[in-house]
Scaffold this motif. Structure first.
Motif, PDB file in Angstrom:
ATOM      1  N   ARG A 225       1.473  20.116  72.963  1.00 24.90           N
ATOM      2  CA  ARG A 225       0.083  20.005  73.423  1.00 24.90           C
ATOM      3  C   ARG A 225      -0.090  20.630  74.808  1.00 24.90           C
ATOM      4  NH1 ARG A 225      -3.556  18.878  69.351  1.00 24.90           N
ATOM      5  NH2 ARG A 225      -2.387  17.736  67.779  1.00 24.90           N
ATOM      6  N   ASP A 226       0.907  20.387  75.657  1.00 26.67           N
ATOM      7  CA  ASP A 226       0.842  20.980  76.998  1.00 26.67           C
ATOM      8  C   ASP A 226       0.901  22.504  76.923  1.00 26.67           C
ATOM      9  OD1 ASP A 226       0.755  18.430  78.042  1.00 26.67           O
ATOM     10  OD2 ASP A 226       2.901  18.364  78.534  1.00 26.67           O
ATOM     11  N   MET A 227       1.705  23.003  76.001  1.00 29.37           N
ATOM     12  CA  MET A 227       1.839  24.454  75.861  1.00 29.37           C
ATOM     13  C   MET A 227       0.543  25.086  75.352  1.00 29.37           C
ATOM     14  SD  MET A 227       5.763  24.664  74.435  1.00 29.37           S
ATOM     15  CE  MET A 227       5.872  26.457  74.395  1.00 29.37           C
ATOM     16  N   LEU A 228      -0.202  24.354  74.518  1.00 26.96           N
ATOM     17  CA  LEU A 228      -1.497  24.863  74.060  1.00 26.96           C
ATOM     18  C   LEU A 228      -2.439  25.124  75.222  1.00 26.96           C
ATOM     19  CD1 LEU A 228      -2.435  22.764  70.888  1.00 26.96           C
ATOM     20  CD2 LEU A 228      -2.399  25.262  71.038  1.00 26.96           C
ATOM     21  N   ASP A 229      -2.310  24.301  76.260  1.00 27.77           N
ATOM     22  CA  ASP A 229      -3.198  24.416  77.422  1.00 27.77           C
ATOM     23  C   ASP A 229      -2.632  25.310  78.526  1.00 27.77           C
ATOM     24  OD1 ASP A 229      -5.027  22.679  76.236  1.00 27.77           O
ATOM     25  OD2 ASP A 229      -4.002  20.904  77.029  1.00 27.77           O
ATOM     26  N   ASP A 230      -1.415  25.815  78.339  1.00 28.05           N
ATOM     27  CA  ASP A 230      -0.772  26.621  79.369  1.00 28.05           C
ATOM     28  C   ASP A 230      -1.394  28.022  79.397  1.00 28.05           C
ATOM     29  OD1 ASP A 230       1.236  28.526  80.559  1.00 28.05           O
ATOM     30  OD2 ASP A 230       2.359  26.654  80.821  1.00 28.05           O
ATOM     31  N   PRO A 231      -1.892  28.469  80.537  1.00 23.40           N
ATOM     32  CA  PRO A 231      -2.542  29.789  80.613  1.00 23.40           C
ATOM     33  C   PRO A 231      -1.645  30.931  80.164  1.00 23.40           C
ATOM     34  CG  PRO A 231      -2.953  28.525  82.616  1.00 23.40           C
ATOM     35  CD  PRO A 231      -1.943  27.756  81.830  1.00 23.40           C
ATOM     36  N   ARG A 232      -0.334  30.818  80.415  1.00 20.96           N
ATOM     37  CA  ARG A 232       0.585  31.899  80.014  1.00 20.96           C
ATOM     38  C   ARG A 232       0.666  31.999  78.496  1.00 20.96           C
ATOM     39  NH1 ARG A 232       5.675  29.604  83.030  1.00 20.96           N
ATOM     40  NH2 ARG A 232       4.633  27.726  82.207  1.00 20.96           N
ATOM     41  N   VAL A 233       0.735  30.845  77.827  1.00 24.28           N
ATOM     42  CA  VAL A 233       0.782  30.831  76.364  1.00 24.28           C
ATOM     43  C   VAL A 233      -0.551  31.318  75.800  1.00 24.28           C
ATOM     44  CG1 VAL A 233       1.067  29.376  74.318  1.00 24.28           C
ATOM     45  CG2 VAL A 233       2.513  28.996  76.329  1.00 24.28           C
TER      46      VAL A 233
END
Length: 240
Positions: A225-233
């Protein structure tokens, strides 16, 4: 801490002078759905093939353990006996066998005929199209139907760990949604899953944790879930 089902440490794969995988570390714990995302050619499928021992001749370094035991030197067909199943990229159905025969092949390590019959009916209920075409040769099915069959066949062995390689590739949007619905349901049943997928958004929405691969190396890992919100991802894989 949950039991580690799969642990990959320092995995390197080289074809001649080409380094396809460059020191990958990852682990999957019991009950998790972990996804490995990245662009085409990042080394995701090579990593899965290294786990299952299905790589063409090449140089492989590092350690891979399943349920605490090394997989090095294990014949790939023996892994199903240890309840490690894989749905390969491109589905890999037995094209000259019927749907029903394909499902029976998925249960070839089992001897509980009543249980096998019950599981076939279970997956027919999940994928009604397969039941309608149970006597049809698998090679005559559409890509989506073959993907359904490949997943059902892998699940017939009651896997402790299920490896999925690009299950959405080449499918229509409605079929992709059906396949991911089944992946989420299988995960809720407690089956541990390692999912390799180019559709990063759907994969991260379904997963507990994620790894990002780029040019043969893991460049990021964390809560899905955190990765979904990560600008780089988002910039690299989600088109945002």
């Amino acid at each position: 801490m949950s039991e580690t089902i799969l642990k990959v440490a320092g995995l390197k794969v080289a074809y001649g002078g080409i380094k396809a995988v460059k020191g990958v570390d990852l682990e999957v714990r019991r009950g998790e759905l972990v996804t490995l995302i990245g662009a085409n050619g990042a080394g995701k499928t090579t990593t899965l093939k290294a786990i299952t021992g299905t790589l063409p001749p090449c140089k492989v370094d590092g350690t891979i353990s399943y349920l605490g035991q090394p997989l090095a030197g294990k014949q790939s067909f023996r892994l199903v006996e240890q309840k490690l199943a894989m749905v390969p990229e491109g589905r890999g159905v037995f094209t000259r066998m019927t749907i029903h025969e394909n499902l029976l092949m998925g249960a070839y390590t089992r001897r509980d005929q009543a249980g096998i019959d019950a599981d076939i009916e279970k997956w027919y209920a999940v994928f009604p199209r397969l039941k309608e075409r149970s006597a049809q040769l698998a090679g005559t099915l559409s890509g989506g139907e073959q993907q359904m069959l490949a997943m059902a066949r892998a699940l017939m062995c009651h896997p402790t760990l299920l490896l999925l390689d690009e299950p959405s590739m080449g499918l229509s949007p409605i079929m992709v949604e059906k396949i991911f619905e089944v992946i989420r349901d299988v995960s809720r049943q407690g089956i541990t899953i390692l999912l390799v997928e180019q559709n990063a958004k759907l994969a991260l929405q379904a997963a507990h944790r994620g790894y990002v691969m780029d040019s043969g190396a893991v460049t990021m890992t964390g809560n899905a879930r955190d990765m979904l919100d990560d600008p780089r991802v988002q910039a690299a894989y989600l088109g945002e």
